[in-house]
Scaffold this active site. Sequence first.
Site, short mmCIF file in Angstrom:
data_model
loop_
_atom_site.label_atom_id
_atom_site.label_comp_id
_atom_site.label_asym_id
_atom_site.label_seq_id
_atom_site.Cartn_x
_atom_site.Cartn_y
_atom_site.Cartn_z
N SER A 89 -38.32 69.22 -43.97
CA SER A 89 -38.13 70.37 -43.53
C SER A 89 -37.41 70.31 -42.25
CB SER A 89 -39.88 70.83 -43.16
OG SER A 89 -39.92 72.38 -43.01
N THR A 191 -41.83 71.18 -39.44
CA THR A 191 -40.97 71.25 -38.22
C THR A 191 -41.24 70.31 -37.29
OG1 THR A 191 -40.76 73.55 -38.71
CG2 THR A 191 -40.71 73.18 -36.70
N THR A 209 -35.83 72.97 -37.39
CA THR A 209 -36.55 73.37 -38.79
C THR A 209 -35.61 73.51 -39.51
OG1 THR A 209 -38.56 74.09 -40.03
CG2 THR A 209 -37.29 75.59 -38.46
N ARG A 219 -33.97 84.71 -44.52
CA ARG A 219 -35.35 84.43 -43.66
C ARG A 219 -35.06 83.63 -42.26
NH1 ARG A 219 -39.09 80.37 -42.01
NH2 ARG A 219 -41.33 81.33 -41.83
N THR A 242 -46.24 74.85 -35.45
CA THR A 242 -45.34 74.68 -36.56
C THR A 242 -46.22 75.08 -38.03
OG1 THR A 242 -45.12 72.61 -38.35
CG2 THR A 242 -47.03 72.22 -36.85
N GLY A 243 -45.76 75.21 -38.90
CA GLY A 243 -46.71 76.05 -39.82
C GLY A 243 -45.94 77.45 -40.31
#
Length: 331
Positions: A89, A191, A209, A219, A242-243
Amino acid sequence: MINRRRFLSGSALASMGLLLSPSLKAETLRKLHFHGIGNNEQTPLVVSTWQHGLAANYAAWEILKKEGSSLDAVEQGVRISEADPKVSSVGYGGNPDRDGNVTLDACIMNKDGDCGSVAFLQNIKHPISVARLVMEKTPHVMLSGKGALQFAIENGFTKEDLLTEKARVRWEKWKIKSKYEPVINIENHDTIGMLAIDNYGDVAGACTTSGLAYKMHGRVGDSPIIGAGMYVDNEVGGAVATGVGELVMKTLGAFLIVELMRNGKTPQQACKEAIKRITDKQKDYKKFQVGYIAINKSGEIGTFSINKGFDYALYQDGENELIESGYFLKF
Ligand code: ASP
Protein backbone atom coordinates in the site's frame (compact mmCIF):
# COMPACT_ATOMS: atom_id res chain seq x y z
CA MET A 1 4.02 -0.48 26.64
CA ILE A 2 4.13 3.27 26.83
CA ASN A 3 3.75 3.05 30.60
CA ARG A 4 6.91 1.10 31.07
CA ARG A 5 8.90 3.74 29.28
CA ARG A 6 10.46 6.40 31.39
CA PHE A 7 9.91 9.95 30.40
CA LEU A 8 10.26 13.44 31.67
CA SER A 9 6.79 14.87 31.36
CA GLY A 10 6.12 18.35 30.04
CA SER A 11 5.24 19.53 33.54
CA ALA A 12 8.51 18.18 34.96
CA LEU A 13 10.44 19.98 32.26
CA ALA A 14 8.42 23.13 32.89
CA SER A 15 9.20 23.05 36.59
CA MET A 16 12.88 22.86 35.68
CA GLY A 17 12.35 25.82 33.39
CA LEU A 18 13.21 23.66 30.42
CA LEU A 19 9.95 23.18 28.58
CA LEU A 20 10.87 23.23 24.93
CA SER A 21 9.55 26.39 23.39
CA PRO A 22 10.20 28.06 20.07
CA SER A 23 12.12 30.78 21.83
CA LEU A 24 14.81 28.35 22.94
CA LYS A 25 17.42 28.33 20.25
CA ALA A 26 18.44 25.03 18.67
CA GLU A 27 21.95 25.34 20.04
CA THR A 28 20.66 25.75 23.58
CA LEU A 29 18.49 22.70 23.18
CA ARG A 30 21.42 20.74 21.89
CA LYS A 31 23.54 21.67 24.88
CA LEU A 32 20.75 20.76 27.28
CA HIS A 33 20.41 17.46 25.57
CA PHE A 34 24.04 16.53 25.55
CA HIS A 35 24.48 17.57 29.15
CA GLY A 36 21.76 15.17 30.09
CA ILE A 37 19.48 17.87 31.42
CA GLY A 38 17.00 17.62 28.58
CA ASN A 39 14.63 14.80 27.81
CA ASN A 40 17.35 12.60 26.42
CA GLU A 41 15.79 9.38 27.62
CA GLN A 42 13.00 10.06 25.19
CA THR A 43 14.62 11.71 22.22
CA PRO A 44 15.65 11.33 19.57
CA LEU A 45 12.85 8.98 18.67
CA VAL A 46 11.03 7.81 15.60
CA VAL A 47 7.64 6.17 15.41
CA SER A 48 5.75 4.89 12.40
CA THR A 49 2.73 2.90 11.35
CA TRP A 50 2.59 -0.87 10.86
CA GLN A 51 5.17 -3.59 10.77
CA HIS A 52 7.04 -2.22 7.78
CA GLY A 53 7.66 0.81 9.95
CA LEU A 54 10.41 -1.22 11.66
CA ALA A 55 12.68 -1.14 8.61
CA ALA A 56 11.73 2.46 7.91
CA ASN A 57 12.58 3.40 11.51
CA TYR A 58 16.08 1.95 11.11
CA ALA A 59 16.77 4.21 8.16
CA ALA A 60 15.39 7.21 10.05
CA TRP A 61 17.47 6.32 13.10
CA GLU A 62 20.66 6.29 11.02
CA ILE A 63 20.03 9.98 10.38
CA LEU A 64 18.96 10.85 13.92
CA LYS A 65 21.92 9.18 15.58
CA LYS A 66 24.29 11.31 13.51
CA GLU A 67 22.44 14.38 14.78
CA GLY A 68 20.61 14.74 11.50
CA SER A 69 17.32 16.55 11.30
CA SER A 70 13.94 15.00 11.95
CA LEU A 71 12.95 16.17 8.46
CA ASP A 72 15.74 14.16 6.79
CA ALA A 73 14.96 11.24 9.08
CA VAL A 74 11.29 10.97 8.16
CA GLU A 75 11.98 11.41 4.45
CA GLN A 76 14.70 8.75 4.37
CA GLY A 77 12.67 6.50 6.66
CA VAL A 78 9.51 6.32 4.58
CA ARG A 79 11.51 5.93 1.36
CA ILE A 80 12.30 2.42 2.57
CA SER A 81 8.62 1.46 2.46
CA GLU A 82 8.13 3.30 -0.83
CA ALA A 83 10.86 1.22 -2.48
CA ASP A 84 9.83 -2.11 -0.96
CA PRO A 85 7.73 -4.16 -3.42
CA LYS A 86 6.42 -6.28 -0.54
CA VAL A 87 4.63 -3.32 0.99
CA SER A 88 1.37 -3.40 -0.91
CA SER A 89 0.00 0.00 0.00
CA VAL A 90 2.99 2.28 -0.48
CA GLY A 91 5.00 3.28 -3.56
CA TYR A 92 6.52 0.58 -5.76
CA GLY A 93 4.48 -2.61 -5.44
CA GLY A 94 1.46 -0.73 -4.11
CA ASN A 95 -1.98 -1.99 -5.07
CA PRO A 96 -3.43 -0.17 -8.07
CA ASP A 97 -6.78 1.55 -8.43
CA ARG A 98 -9.67 -0.35 -9.99
CA ASP A 99 -8.34 0.42 -13.48
CA GLY A 100 -4.86 -0.91 -12.77
CA ASN A 101 -3.05 2.41 -12.17
CA VAL A 102 -0.77 2.86 -9.17
CA THR A 103 -1.50 6.40 -7.96
CA LEU A 104 0.39 7.81 -5.02
CA ASP A 105 -0.25 10.40 -2.31
CA ALA A 106 2.31 11.79 0.13
CA CYS A 107 3.05 14.72 2.39
CA ILE A 108 5.81 16.01 4.62
CA MET A 109 6.02 18.76 7.25
CA ASN A 110 8.94 20.38 9.01
CA LYS A 111 9.61 22.11 12.31
CA ASP A 112 8.86 25.54 10.85
CA GLY A 113 5.34 24.60 9.82
CA ASP A 114 6.30 24.37 6.15
CA CYS A 115 4.73 21.52 4.26
CA GLY A 116 4.63 19.90 0.86
CA SER A 117 2.35 17.37 -0.68
CA VAL A 118 1.63 15.42 -3.85
CA ALA A 119 -1.61 13.73 -4.78
CA PHE A 120 -2.57 11.34 -7.56
CA LEU A 121 1.05 11.10 -8.67
CA GLN A 122 1.91 8.24 -11.02
CA ASN A 123 5.13 6.53 -12.10
CA ILE A 124 7.40 8.07 -9.48
CA LYS A 125 8.76 5.72 -6.86
CA HIS A 126 9.42 8.29 -4.15
CA PRO A 127 6.49 10.68 -3.85
CA ILE A 128 7.71 11.78 -0.41
CA SER A 129 10.83 13.33 -1.95
CA VAL A 130 8.70 15.10 -4.56
CA ALA A 131 6.51 16.40 -1.71
CA ARG A 132 9.61 17.70 0.02
CA LEU A 133 10.67 19.53 -3.13
CA VAL A 134 7.20 21.04 -3.46
CA MET A 135 7.75 22.39 0.05
CA GLU A 136 11.27 23.63 -0.60
CA LYS A 137 11.19 24.79 -4.21
CA THR A 138 7.70 26.10 -4.91
CA PRO A 139 5.45 28.71 -3.36
CA HIS A 140 2.76 26.01 -3.08
CA VAL A 141 1.83 23.25 -0.69
CA MET A 142 0.27 20.67 -3.00
CA LEU A 143 0.74 19.50 -6.57
CA SER A 144 -1.40 16.81 -8.11
CA GLY A 145 -1.61 14.47 -11.07
CA LYS A 146 0.13 15.47 -14.28
CA GLY A 147 1.44 18.70 -12.77
CA ALA A 148 3.08 16.80 -9.93
CA LEU A 149 4.59 14.35 -12.41
CA GLN A 150 5.89 17.17 -14.60
CA PHE A 151 7.43 18.85 -11.56
CA ALA A 152 9.05 15.57 -10.50
CA ILE A 153 10.57 14.99 -13.92
CA GLU A 154 11.82 18.56 -14.15
CA ASN A 155 13.57 17.92 -10.86
CA GLY A 156 15.38 14.80 -11.99
CA PHE A 157 13.02 12.01 -10.96
CA THR A 158 12.69 9.12 -13.39
CA LYS A 159 9.42 7.66 -14.61
CA GLU A 160 9.01 4.02 -13.65
CA ASP A 161 6.35 1.36 -13.89
CA LEU A 162 5.27 0.86 -10.29
CA LEU A 163 2.84 -2.01 -10.86
CA THR A 164 4.73 -5.16 -9.89
CA GLU A 165 3.76 -8.56 -11.21
CA LYS A 166 2.46 -9.58 -7.77
CA ALA A 167 0.30 -6.48 -7.49
CA ARG A 168 -1.00 -7.05 -11.02
CA VAL A 169 -1.98 -10.62 -10.13
CA ARG A 170 -3.80 -9.40 -6.98
CA TRP A 171 -5.63 -6.83 -9.07
CA GLU A 172 -6.61 -9.42 -11.71
CA LYS A 173 -8.00 -11.58 -8.92
CA TRP A 174 -9.90 -8.64 -7.45
CA LYS A 175 -11.38 -7.87 -10.87
CA ILE A 176 -13.23 -11.19 -10.95
CA LYS A 177 -15.72 -9.83 -8.41
CA SER A 178 -14.74 -6.15 -8.60
CA LYS A 179 -16.16 -5.58 -5.16
CA TYR A 180 -14.88 -2.43 -3.53
CA GLU A 181 -14.85 -3.20 0.13
CA PRO A 182 -12.02 -2.06 2.34
CA VAL A 183 -11.15 -5.05 4.51
CA ILE A 184 -10.13 -4.21 8.03
CA ASN A 185 -6.37 -4.49 8.54
CA ILE A 186 -5.80 -6.66 5.51
CA GLU A 187 -3.76 -5.67 2.51
CA ASN A 188 -5.20 -2.26 1.96
CA HIS A 189 -4.32 -0.40 5.14
CA ASP A 190 -0.63 0.01 5.39
CA THR A 191 0.16 3.57 4.61
CA ILE A 192 3.36 4.58 6.29
CA GLY A 193 3.06 7.59 8.53
CA MET A 194 6.16 8.57 10.48
CA LEU A 195 6.95 11.11 13.18
CA ALA A 196 10.41 11.90 14.54
CA ILE A 197 12.03 14.11 17.14
CA ASP A 198 15.71 14.85 16.59
CA ASN A 199 18.55 15.72 18.96
CA TYR A 200 17.51 19.35 18.84
CA GLY A 201 14.01 18.51 20.03
CA ASP A 202 12.47 19.35 16.64
CA VAL A 203 9.53 17.42 15.28
CA ALA A 204 8.84 16.45 11.65
CA GLY A 205 6.38 14.11 9.98
CA ALA A 206 5.83 12.26 6.71
CA CYS A 207 3.09 10.14 5.23
CA THR A 208 3.08 8.21 1.95
CA THR A 209 0.69 5.72 0.36
CA SER A 210 -0.78 4.18 -2.76
CA GLY A 211 -4.11 4.65 -1.02
CA LEU A 212 -6.96 2.22 -0.70
CA ALA A 213 -6.61 -0.79 -2.95
CA TYR A 214 -8.78 -0.74 -6.06
CA LYS A 215 -10.09 2.73 -5.32
CA MET A 216 -11.90 4.72 -8.00
CA HIS A 217 -9.54 6.25 -10.51
CA GLY A 218 -8.77 9.76 -9.32
CA ARG A 219 -9.60 9.10 -5.67
CA VAL A 220 -7.31 10.92 -3.26
CA GLY A 221 -7.28 9.97 0.41
CA ASP A 222 -6.21 11.62 3.61
CA SER A 223 -2.49 10.97 3.31
CA PRO A 224 -1.52 14.04 1.23
CA ILE A 225 -3.95 16.33 3.04
CA ILE A 226 -2.08 18.39 5.59
CA GLY A 227 -4.03 18.20 8.82
CA ALA A 228 -5.88 15.01 7.85
CA GLY A 229 -3.24 12.32 7.24
CA MET A 230 -0.45 14.15 9.03
CA TYR A 231 0.20 17.33 10.96
CA VAL A 232 3.13 18.76 12.90
CA ASP A 233 3.39 21.81 15.09
CA ASN A 234 6.84 22.06 16.57
CA GLU A 235 5.50 23.82 19.66
CA VAL A 236 3.25 20.87 20.41
CA GLY A 237 4.09 17.64 18.57
CA GLY A 238 2.68 15.73 15.63
CA ALA A 239 0.17 13.14 14.49
CA VAL A 240 -0.24 10.72 11.58
CA ALA A 241 -3.12 8.59 10.37
CA THR A 242 -3.62 5.32 8.57
CA GLY A 243 -6.76 3.51 7.51
CA VAL A 244 -9.82 4.58 5.60
CA GLY A 245 -8.90 8.08 4.54
CA GLU A 246 -12.46 9.26 4.08
CA LEU A 247 -13.10 8.94 7.82
CA VAL A 248 -9.88 10.77 8.61
CA MET A 249 -10.66 13.56 6.14
CA LYS A 250 -14.18 14.07 7.51
CA THR A 251 -12.75 14.71 10.96
CA LEU A 252 -9.38 16.29 10.04
CA GLY A 253 -7.80 13.78 12.39
CA ALA A 254 -4.13 14.76 12.58
CA PHE A 255 -4.82 18.46 13.07
CA LEU A 256 -7.47 17.63 15.64
CA ILE A 257 -4.99 15.54 17.63
CA VAL A 258 -2.33 18.24 17.61
CA GLU A 259 -4.87 20.84 18.72
CA LEU A 260 -6.10 18.58 21.50
CA MET A 261 -2.51 18.17 22.71
CA ARG A 262 -2.03 21.93 22.52
CA ASN A 263 -4.99 22.23 24.84
CA GLY A 264 -3.51 19.89 27.39
CA LYS A 265 -4.41 16.34 26.35
CA THR A 266 -1.71 13.70 26.37
CA PRO A 267 -0.99 12.10 22.98
CA GLN A 268 -2.92 9.04 24.11
CA GLN A 269 -5.97 11.03 25.19
CA ALA A 270 -5.84 13.03 21.97
CA CYS A 271 -5.72 9.91 19.76
CA LYS A 272 -8.65 8.39 21.65
CA GLU A 273 -10.65 11.58 21.27
CA ALA A 274 -9.98 11.68 17.52
CA ILE A 275 -11.16 8.08 17.15
CA LYS A 276 -14.23 8.92 19.23
CA ARG A 277 -14.98 11.79 16.86
CA ILE A 278 -15.26 9.16 14.11
CA THR A 279 -17.20 6.59 16.11
CA ASP A 280 -19.65 9.25 17.37
CA LYS A 281 -20.43 10.62 13.96
CA GLN A 282 -19.93 7.89 11.35
CA LYS A 283 -22.54 5.20 11.59
CA ASP A 284 -20.62 2.58 9.58
CA TYR A 285 -17.43 2.93 11.56
CA LYS A 286 -17.36 -0.70 12.77
CA LYS A 287 -16.59 -1.92 9.27
CA PHE A 288 -13.54 0.26 8.90
CA GLN A 289 -10.14 0.75 10.39
CA VAL A 290 -8.46 4.03 11.26
CA GLY A 291 -5.33 4.23 13.38
CA TYR A 292 -3.57 7.27 14.77
CA ILE A 293 -0.12 7.87 16.23
CA ALA A 294 0.81 11.06 18.07
CA ILE A 295 3.89 12.39 19.82
CA ASN A 296 4.38 15.46 21.92
CA LYS A 297 7.51 17.53 22.49
CA SER A 298 8.36 15.58 25.63
CA GLY A 299 8.59 12.38 23.62
CA GLU A 300 5.37 10.89 24.95
CA ILE A 301 3.58 8.67 22.45
CA GLY A 302 -0.09 7.95 21.98
CA THR A 303 -1.86 5.58 19.58
CA PHE A 304 -5.41 4.40 19.11
CA SER A 305 -7.51 2.75 16.43
CA ILE A 306 -11.12 1.84 15.79
CA ASN A 307 -10.54 -1.89 15.40
CA LYS A 308 -8.06 -4.36 16.80
CA GLY A 309 -5.02 -5.05 14.69
CA PHE A 310 -3.29 -1.70 14.31
CA ASP A 311 0.35 -1.80 15.32
CA TYR A 312 3.18 0.66 15.17
CA ALA A 313 6.97 0.64 15.26
CA LEU A 314 8.78 2.70 17.87
CA TYR A 315 12.53 3.30 17.89
CA GLN A 316 13.53 4.85 21.18
CA ASP A 317 16.14 4.23 23.88
CA GLY A 318 18.10 2.12 21.37
CA GLU A 319 15.22 -0.32 20.83
CA ASN A 320 13.09 -0.70 17.74
CA GLU A 321 9.91 -2.57 18.55
CA LEU A 322 6.53 -3.34 17.10
CA ILE A 323 3.76 -2.52 19.54
CA GLU A 324 0.07 -3.23 19.36
CA SER A 325 -2.16 -0.20 19.62
CA GLY A 326 -5.15 0.12 21.90
CA TYR A 327 -8.47 0.17 20.07
CA PHE A 328 -12.07 1.24 20.46
CA LEU A 329 -14.08 -1.78 19.44
CA LYS A 330 -13.99 -4.64 21.91
CA PHE A 331 -15.74 -7.59 20.33
N1 ASP B 1 -5.12 6.31 4.57
C1 ASP B 1 -4.91 5.73 3.27
C2 ASP B 1 -5.93 6.25 2.30
O1 ASP B 1 -7.08 6.36 2.65
C3 ASP B 1 -4.98 4.25 3.26
C4 ASP B 1 -4.10 3.50 4.23
O2 ASP B 1 -3.83 3.93 5.32
O3 ASP B 1 -3.63 2.44 3.84
O4 ASP B 1 -5.56 6.51 1.20
